[in-house]
Each structure stands twice: as C-alpha cells, then as structure tokens.
Design a protein around this motif. Structure first.
Motif, PDB file in Angstrom:
ATOM      1  N   LEU A  49      50.212  25.398  16.136  1.00 13.92           N
ATOM      2  CA  LEU A  49      50.081  24.688  17.408  1.00 13.92           C
ATOM      3  C   LEU A  49      50.150  25.621  18.610  1.00 13.92           C
ATOM      4  O   LEU A  49      49.755  25.258  19.708  1.00 13.92           O
ATOM      5  CB  LEU A  49      51.175  23.626  17.529  1.00 13.92           C
ATOM      6  CG  LEU A  49      51.224  22.590  16.405  1.00 13.92           C
ATOM      7  CD1 LEU A  49      52.406  21.661  16.602  1.00 13.92           C
ATOM      8  CD2 LEU A  49      49.923  21.821  16.332  1.00 13.92           C
ATOM      9  N   VAL A  50      50.669  26.830  18.420  1.00 12.86           N
ATOM     10  CA  VAL A  50      50.877  27.760  19.531  1.00 12.86           C
ATOM     11  C   VAL A  50      49.691  28.708  19.643  1.00 12.86           C
ATOM     12  O   VAL A  50      49.333  29.389  18.692  1.00 12.86           O
ATOM     13  CB  VAL A  50      52.183  28.568  19.340  1.00 12.86           C
ATOM     14  CG1 VAL A  50      52.366  29.585  20.446  1.00 12.86           C
ATOM     15  CG2 VAL A  50      53.378  27.620  19.275  1.00 12.86           C
ATOM     16  N   SER A  51      49.093  28.743  20.840  1.00 15.39           N
ATOM     17  CA  SER A  51      47.963  29.648  21.069  1.00 15.39           C
ATOM     18  C   SER A  51      48.378  30.892  21.861  1.00 15.39           C
ATOM     19  O   SER A  51      47.720  31.914  21.784  1.00 15.39           O
ATOM     20  CB  SER A  51      46.834  28.935  21.798  1.00 15.39           C
ATOM     21  OG  SER A  51      47.263  28.498  23.070  1.00 15.39           O
ATOM     22  N   ARG A  52      49.457  30.791  22.624  1.00 18.65           N
ATOM     23  CA  ARG A  52      49.950  31.952  23.372  1.00 18.65           C
ATOM     24  C   ARG A  52      51.462  31.889  23.440  1.00 18.65           C
ATOM     25  O   ARG A  52      52.032  30.850  23.760  1.00 18.65           O
ATOM     26  CB  ARG A  52      49.373  31.973  24.776  1.00 18.65           C
ATOM     27  CG  ARG A  52      49.837  33.190  25.557  1.00 18.65           C
ATOM     28  CD  ARG A  52      49.139  33.356  26.858  1.00 18.65           C
ATOM     29  NE  ARG A  52      49.669  34.522  27.540  1.00 18.65           N
ATOM     30  CZ  ARG A  52      49.255  34.923  28.711  1.00 18.65           C
ATOM     31  NH1 ARG A  52      48.288  34.278  29.318  1.00 18.65           N
ATOM     32  NH2 ARG A  52      49.785  35.981  29.276  1.00 18.65           N
ATOM     33  N   LEU A  53      52.090  33.026  23.133  1.00 15.72           N
ATOM     34  CA  LEU A  53      53.543  33.120  23.136  1.00 15.72           C
ATOM     35  C   LEU A  53      53.942  34.253  24.067  1.00 15.72           C
ATOM     36  O   LEU A  53      53.524  35.389  23.887  1.00 15.72           O
ATOM     37  CB  LEU A  53      54.032  33.404  21.702  1.00 15.72           C
ATOM     38  CG  LEU A  53      55.524  33.544  21.478  1.00 15.72           C
ATOM     39  CD1 LEU A  53      56.259  32.256  21.855  1.00 15.72           C
ATOM     40  CD2 LEU A  53      55.792  33.890  20.015  1.00 15.72           C
ATOM     41  N   THR A  54      54.732  33.943  25.081  1.00 15.32           N
ATOM     42  CA  THR A  54      55.192  34.936  26.036  1.00 15.32           C
ATOM     43  C   THR A  54      56.705  35.011  25.948  1.00 15.32           C
ATOM     44  O   THR A  54      57.378  33.987  25.975  1.00 15.32           O
ATOM     45  CB  THR A  54      54.754  34.568  27.465  1.00 15.32           C
ATOM     46  OG1 THR A  54      53.340  34.358  27.470  1.00 15.32           O
ATOM     47  CG2 THR A  54      55.088  35.670  28.444  1.00 15.32           C
ATOM     48  N   LEU A  55      57.218  36.243  25.833  1.00 16.32           N
ATOM     49  CA  LEU A  55      58.642  36.445  25.611  1.00 16.32           C
ATOM     50  C   LEU A  55      59.305  37.091  26.818  1.00 16.32           C
ATOM     51  O   LEU A  55      58.784  38.051  27.373  1.00 16.32           O
ATOM     52  CB  LEU A  55      58.848  37.328  24.380  1.00 16.32           C
ATOM     53  CG  LEU A  55      58.115  36.879  23.122  1.00 16.32           C
ATOM     54  CD1 LEU A  55      58.343  37.874  21.994  1.00 16.32           C
ATOM     55  CD2 LEU A  55      58.534  35.492  22.703  1.00 16.32           C
ATOM     56  N   LEU A  68      55.918  40.884  16.894  1.00 13.87           N
ATOM     57  CA  LEU A  68      55.334  39.569  16.626  1.00 13.87           C
ATOM     58  C   LEU A  68      53.823  39.558  16.797  1.00 13.87           C
ATOM     59  O   LEU A  68      53.119  38.810  16.123  1.00 13.87           O
ATOM     60  CB  LEU A  68      55.964  38.501  17.532  1.00 13.87           C
ATOM     61  CG  LEU A  68      57.407  38.140  17.233  1.00 13.87           C
ATOM     62  CD1 LEU A  68      57.912  37.121  18.244  1.00 13.87           C
ATOM     63  CD2 LEU A  68      57.575  37.612  15.821  1.00 13.87           C
ATOM     64  N   SER A  69      53.314  40.396  17.683  1.00 15.78           N
ATOM     65  CA  SER A  69      51.865  40.396  17.925  1.00 15.78           C
ATOM     66  C   SER A  69      51.078  40.881  16.721  1.00 15.78           C
ATOM     67  O   SER A  69      49.877  40.657  16.641  1.00 15.78           O
ATOM     68  CB  SER A  69      51.524  41.257  19.148  1.00 15.78           C
ATOM     69  OG  SER A  69      51.709  42.624  18.854  1.00 15.78           O
ATOM     70  N   HIS A  70      51.737  41.512  15.760  1.00 15.54           N
ATOM     71  CA  HIS A  70      51.038  42.037  14.593  1.00 15.54           C
ATOM     72  C   HIS A  70      51.074  41.105  13.387  1.00 15.54           C
ATOM     73  O   HIS A  70      50.581  41.463  12.326  1.00 15.54           O
ATOM     74  CB  HIS A  70      51.594  43.415  14.232  1.00 15.54           C
ATOM     75  CG  HIS A  70      51.294  44.412  15.289  1.00 15.54           C
ATOM     76  ND1 HIS A  70      52.268  44.971  16.063  1.00 15.54           N
ATOM     77  CD2 HIS A  70      50.124  44.915  15.723  1.00 15.54           C
ATOM     78  CE1 HIS A  70      51.707  45.790  16.933  1.00 15.54           C
ATOM     79  NE2 HIS A  70      50.410  45.784  16.747  1.00 15.54           N
ATOM     80  N   VAL A  77      50.367  37.215  21.533  1.00 15.43           N
ATOM     81  CA  VAL A  77      51.689  37.502  22.089  1.00 15.43           C
ATOM     82  C   VAL A  77      51.542  38.594  23.123  1.00 15.43           C
ATOM     83  O   VAL A  77      50.872  39.596  22.898  1.00 15.43           O
ATOM     84  CB  VAL A  77      52.670  37.965  20.992  1.00 15.43           C
ATOM     85  CG1 VAL A  77      54.056  38.221  21.575  1.00 15.43           C
ATOM     86  CG2 VAL A  77      52.757  36.930  19.885  1.00 15.43           C
ATOM     87  N   LYS A  78      52.140  38.374  24.268  1.00 16.37           N
ATOM     88  CA  LYS A  78      52.105  39.376  25.334  1.00 16.37           C
ATOM     89  C   LYS A  78      53.239  40.361  25.109  1.00 16.37           C
ATOM     90  O   LYS A  78      54.397  39.972  25.020  1.00 16.37           O
ATOM     91  CB  LYS A  78      52.248  38.669  26.686  1.00 16.37           C
ATOM     92  CG  LYS A  78      52.072  39.564  27.862  1.00 16.37           C
ATOM     93  CD  LYS A  78      52.126  38.748  29.139  1.00 16.37           C
ATOM     94  CE  LYS A  78      52.008  39.658  30.340  1.00 16.37           C
ATOM     95  NZ  LYS A  78      52.145  38.911  31.573  1.00 16.37           N
ATOM     96  N   GLY A  79      52.894  41.673  24.951  1.00 19.16           N
ATOM     97  CA  GLY A  79      53.920  42.676  24.716  1.00 19.16           C
ATOM     98  C   GLY A  79      53.446  44.044  25.115  1.00 19.16           C
ATOM     99  O   GLY A  79      52.405  44.192  25.759  1.00 19.16           O
ATOM    100  N   MET A  80      54.187  45.075  24.735  1.00 21.06           N
ATOM    101  CA  MET A  80      53.893  46.449  25.116  1.00 21.06           C
ATOM    102  C   MET A  80      52.983  47.124  24.094  1.00 21.06           C
ATOM    103  O   MET A  80      52.783  46.614  23.001  1.00 21.06           O
ATOM    104  CB  MET A  80      55.192  47.234  25.277  1.00 21.06           C
ATOM    105  CG  MET A  80      55.943  47.441  23.986  1.00 21.06           C
ATOM    106  SD  MET A  80      57.670  47.972  24.112  1.00 21.06           S
ATOM    107  CE  MET A  80      57.719  49.146  25.374  1.00 21.06           C
TER     108      MET A  80
END
Length: 153
Positions: A49-55, A68-70, A77-80
């Motif tokens: 259900l999740v299309s974008r996850l921002t932490l 998590l992005s991998h 997932v927005k990350g470095m």
C-alpha cells in the motif's frame, strides 16, 4: 482545531480512505531510527500500500533510509547515497575496531556497517596497525547486500 469552514465533508473523508488512495500511500515516520521506528519503517517498506516512505529522526535516519531503499518492494525511500553512508560509517567503524583491537584483539569481529565491502578493509587495516590482524576473525555480514542485489537485478 479545524474551523467550520475547513472541516471536510463525509464524502471527502470517504475518498481519502478509498482503495486507490491507500494504494499510493505516502508515509512519513518520525523517530525512524529508534527501537520502534526501525521495525515500523521495515514493515511499512514491505507494505504494497505504501508508494513513498520518508524517514525523519534526530540522527542516523539516512543510514536507515539507505538500507530500506534496497529492499525490493514498490515503495521508494528517501535517503542518502552510498558515498554519504561510507563517509558516516567509515569513522565509526575505525573508532570501534580500534577499541576492539586494543581491548579484545582475539574476538571475532562481524561488520555489518555499510557499505560492507568498504568497511571490512578499514577493519583489517586498523587491526594491522595494532599488530593483531587475523583474517580468520574478521567477517562481513552481507545479508543486506544480497537483498540489494536482488533489487538491482
């Protein structure tokens, strides 16, 4: 508190909870690097259900986001970057392994700090510098890298 003019109608509320809205959920986790935030973020990353996850958190969130992005799911997932991750983790690994080399040189050292292919050589060099290097006692934990490889393939 919402004013009378800003309150959504019942129909608007129903639309916001519709199936199509849920299939493109954009989720933000506040406190994402903590003991609850990390497993919650992992569960959300695995949700179809999740299309974008921002932490978000005070510290360590970029590493959690990068890990998590991998995982091969549809949620982004927005990350470095891996370079940023290395710059952060290289110093930490060097400091901790120096303490291990000094205080417990015979211990088996399992490195999971990413990128593992770069942090293992750091560990080896630190142990060599202290004169206690044993290649049979330094290990890289690569499960996360296998998950990443599956995603990229």
């Amino acid at each position: 508190m919402l004013s009378a003019f800003a309150r959504p109608t019942c129909a608007a509320l129903r639309r916001s909870f519709s199936t199509s809205a849920q299939n493109n959920a954009k989720v933000a986790v506040l406190g994402a690097s903590g003991g609850i935030g990390q497993p919650l973020s992992l569960l959300l990353k695995n949700s179809p259900l999740v299309s974008r996850l921002t932490l978000y958190d005070i510290a360590h969130t970029p590493g959690v986001a990068a890990d998590l992005s991998h995982i091969e799911t549809r949620a982004t997932v927005k990350g470095m970057t891996r370079d940023d991750l290395f710059n952060t983790n290289a110093t930490i690994v060097a400091t901790l392994t120096a303490a291990c080399a000094q205080h417990c040189p015979e211990a088996m050292i399992c490195i999971i700090a990413n990128p593992v292919n770069s942090t293992i050589p750091i560990t080896a060099e630190v142990f060599k510098k202290h004169g206690v290097y044993n290649p049979n006692k330094i290990f890289g934990v690569t499960t996360l890298d296998i998950v990443r490889a599956n995603t990229f393939v």
